[in-house]
Design a protein around this motif. Structure first.
Motif, PDB file in Angstrom:
ATOM      1  N   CYS A  95     -31.175 -69.974  36.238  1.00 27.70           N
ATOM      2  CA  CYS A  95     -32.422 -70.279  35.527  1.00 27.70           C
ATOM      3  C   CYS A  95     -32.210 -70.180  34.020  1.00 27.70           C
ATOM      4  CB  CYS A  95     -33.556 -69.354  35.980  1.00 27.70           C
ATOM      5  SG  CYS A  95     -33.274 -67.596  35.672  1.00 27.70           S
ATOM      6  N   GLU A  96     -33.023 -70.884  33.268  1.00 35.80           N
ATOM      7  CA  GLU A  96     -32.909 -70.933  31.815  1.00 35.80           C
ATOM      8  C   GLU A  96     -33.714 -69.848  31.120  1.00 35.80           C
ATOM      9  OE1 GLU A  96     -30.920 -72.936  30.001  1.00 35.80           O
ATOM     10  OE2 GLU A  96     -30.112 -73.620  31.926  1.00 35.80           O
ATOM     11  N   GLN A  97     -34.687 -69.300  31.814  1.00 42.81           N
ATOM     12  CA  GLN A  97     -35.534 -68.253  31.251  1.00 42.81           C
ATOM     13  C   GLN A  97     -36.155 -67.489  32.402  1.00 42.81           C
ATOM     14  OE1 GLN A  97     -38.475 -70.349  28.943  1.00 42.81           O
ATOM     15  NE2 GLN A  97     -39.310 -71.425  30.693  1.00 42.81           N
ATOM     16  N   ALA A  98     -36.581 -66.262  32.144  1.00 42.45           N
ATOM     17  CA  ALA A  98     -37.150 -65.466  33.231  1.00 42.45           C
ATOM     18  C   ALA A  98     -37.901 -64.268  32.679  1.00 42.45           C
ATOM     19  CB  ALA A  98     -36.058 -64.997  34.186  1.00 42.45           C
ATOM     20  N   GLY A 157     -40.485 -54.155  31.546  1.00 43.53           N
ATOM     21  CA  GLY A 157     -41.190 -55.417  31.610  1.00 43.53           C
ATOM     22  C   GLY A 157     -40.819 -56.237  30.396  1.00 43.53           C
ATOM     23  N   TRP A 158     -39.964 -57.247  30.578  1.00 41.78           N
ATOM     24  CA  TRP A 158     -39.490 -58.037  29.450  1.00 41.78           C
ATOM     25  C   TRP A 158     -39.147 -59.438  29.906  1.00 41.78           C
ATOM     26  CZ3 TRP A 158     -33.914 -59.038  28.995  1.00 41.78           C
ATOM     27  CH2 TRP A 158     -33.149 -58.453  30.017  1.00 41.78           C
ATOM     28  N   ALA A 159     -38.863 -60.284  28.965  1.00 37.33           N
ATOM     29  CA  ALA A 159     -38.512 -61.670  29.268  1.00 37.33           C
ATOM     30  C   ALA A 159     -37.490 -62.148  28.252  1.00 37.33           C
ATOM     31  CB  ALA A 159     -39.752 -62.562  29.230  1.00 37.33           C
ATOM     32  N   THR A 160     -36.662 -63.074  28.678  1.00 36.47           N
ATOM     33  CA  THR A 160     -35.679 -63.633  27.755  1.00 36.47           C
ATOM     34  C   THR A 160     -35.179 -64.957  28.295  1.00 36.47           C
ATOM     35  OG1 THR A 160     -33.751 -63.088  26.397  1.00 36.47           O
ATOM     36  CG2 THR A 160     -33.597 -62.554  28.735  1.00 36.47           C
ATOM     37  N   TRP A 161     -34.211 -65.522  27.569  1.00 36.54           N
ATOM     38  CA  TRP A 161     -33.656 -66.819  27.903  1.00 36.54           C
ATOM     39  C   TRP A 161     -32.183 -66.680  28.276  1.00 36.54           C
ATOM     40  CZ3 TRP A 161     -36.471 -65.502  23.622  1.00 36.54           C
ATOM     41  CH2 TRP A 161     -37.720 -66.117  23.459  1.00 36.54           C
TER      42      TRP A 161
END
Length: 321
Positions: A95-98, A157-161
């Motif tokens: 996946c490219e981001q999540a 709880g975080w998100a990135t690429w």
């Protein structure tokens, strides 16, 4: 009744041996019905732990929406560092981001659309490397904007690429060349904070800490990256005091901080730049409790009565305030 649309950002859910907290976090994930769900699980440390690990993995039986489920379950125990790194490598190959949640990070529902908007808005801005859901300090509040930019990243709880995770360097190869320079003091604007992080990095490099998140912080700093921090705390850690936690009781002053929804439409900062006041405030929080924890362990080592330890801690309560 029309079903709500599926959430189109992949969710990575990292689990281990805590059925109670896992179920609570999964219930929040289930509400947004992600189209794609990656579940990463470590293996049991002993035969007696197998029952809990299997109970946690059975959470997949409760997926009742159209979902592309992908699992990466280790049969042996890899430990915090190896499991998280290998699992995220596996997920970001696909996946490219999540959005990433661990089994003790309970999100407020607005956390998910907040991350989605930030992922979309800053996907091509290489200055921005992460989106965090947790905000550990409440002293500095901005009513003008919905979030700010920080040099500190939070992983409850975080998100990135994928573009960021591909830069992740487990061994921190450049660390020896910068660790004793003025790089950290200049960046953090504090010699005490620089010493704190220098000590952590050296422990990780010398295999005295089984962790993966210090390397992520290192990554953001050597690339001069920024993390988005919400104006309200959107994720609460419900597992630090749990007996099965990897580091039970650690930093319990951050345990179960209240969560509040973010208001939409979001109010975006006019420029992408670090909020230095917020970062200095955050550094004080960590340094204050680091000192208290250190003194507590020192006194307990010499058998000092717990009431005296508590009295000393209370005296230090506002030491760095």
């Amino acid at each position: 009744m029309i079903d709500s649309p599926l959430f189109d950002i992949p969710i990575i859910f990292i689990v281990f041996n805590r059925p109670e907290t896992t179920k609570k976090v999964f219930c929040e994930i289930a509400k947004i019905k992600p189209k794609q769900l990656f579940i990463i699980a470590d293996g049991p440390r002993a035969e007696t732990e197998s029952i809990k690990c299997n109970e946690v993995r059975a959470i997949t039986n409760f997926i009742d929406w159209e979902c592309e489920l992908k699992t990466n379950f280790s049969e042996s125990n890899l430990g915090c560092k190896r499991r998280l790194i290998s699992g995220l490598n596996w997920a970001f190959e696909q996946c490219e981001q999540a959005i990433i949640l661990e089994d003790d990070c309970l999100p407020e529902q607005s956390f998910f659309p907040f991350c989605k908007e930030m992922l979309d808005m800053y996907k091509n801005d290489e200055r921005v490397m992460m989106i965090s859901g947790d905000k550990i300090h409440r002293d500095l509040e901005s009513k003008e904007y919905s979030y700010y930019f920080s040099c500190y990243n939070h992983i409850w709880g975080w998100a990135t690429w994928k573009r960021v995770w591909n830069l992740y360097d487990e061994r921190m190869k450049e660390l020896p060349s910068i660790i004793h320079t003025d790089f950290l003091p200049k960046l953090l604007q504090s010699n005490n904070a620089a010493n704190y992080w220098r000590s952590l990095f050296e422990k990780v490099n010398n295999n005295k800490m089984d962790t993966w998140d210090c390397q992520l912080q290192y990554l953001c700093w050597i690339y001069n990256g920024l993390t988005i921090i919400p104006g309200n705390n959107l994720v609460s850690n419900i597992g630090l005091s749990h007996t099965d936690a990897t580091h039970p009781g650690e930093r319990d002053h951050l345990y179960e901080i209240s969560i509040y929804p973010v208001t939409f439409p979001l109010r975006h900062p006019l420029i992408v730049e670090r909020n230095l006041d917020a970062d200095l405030c955050e550094a004080k929080i960590f340094l204050r409790f680091t000192l208290k924890d250190y003194i507590k362990r020192y006194l307990q080592y010499f058998g000092i009565d717990s009431k005296i330890v508590k009295w000393i801690q209370n005296k230090l309560k506002n030491y760095f305030s």
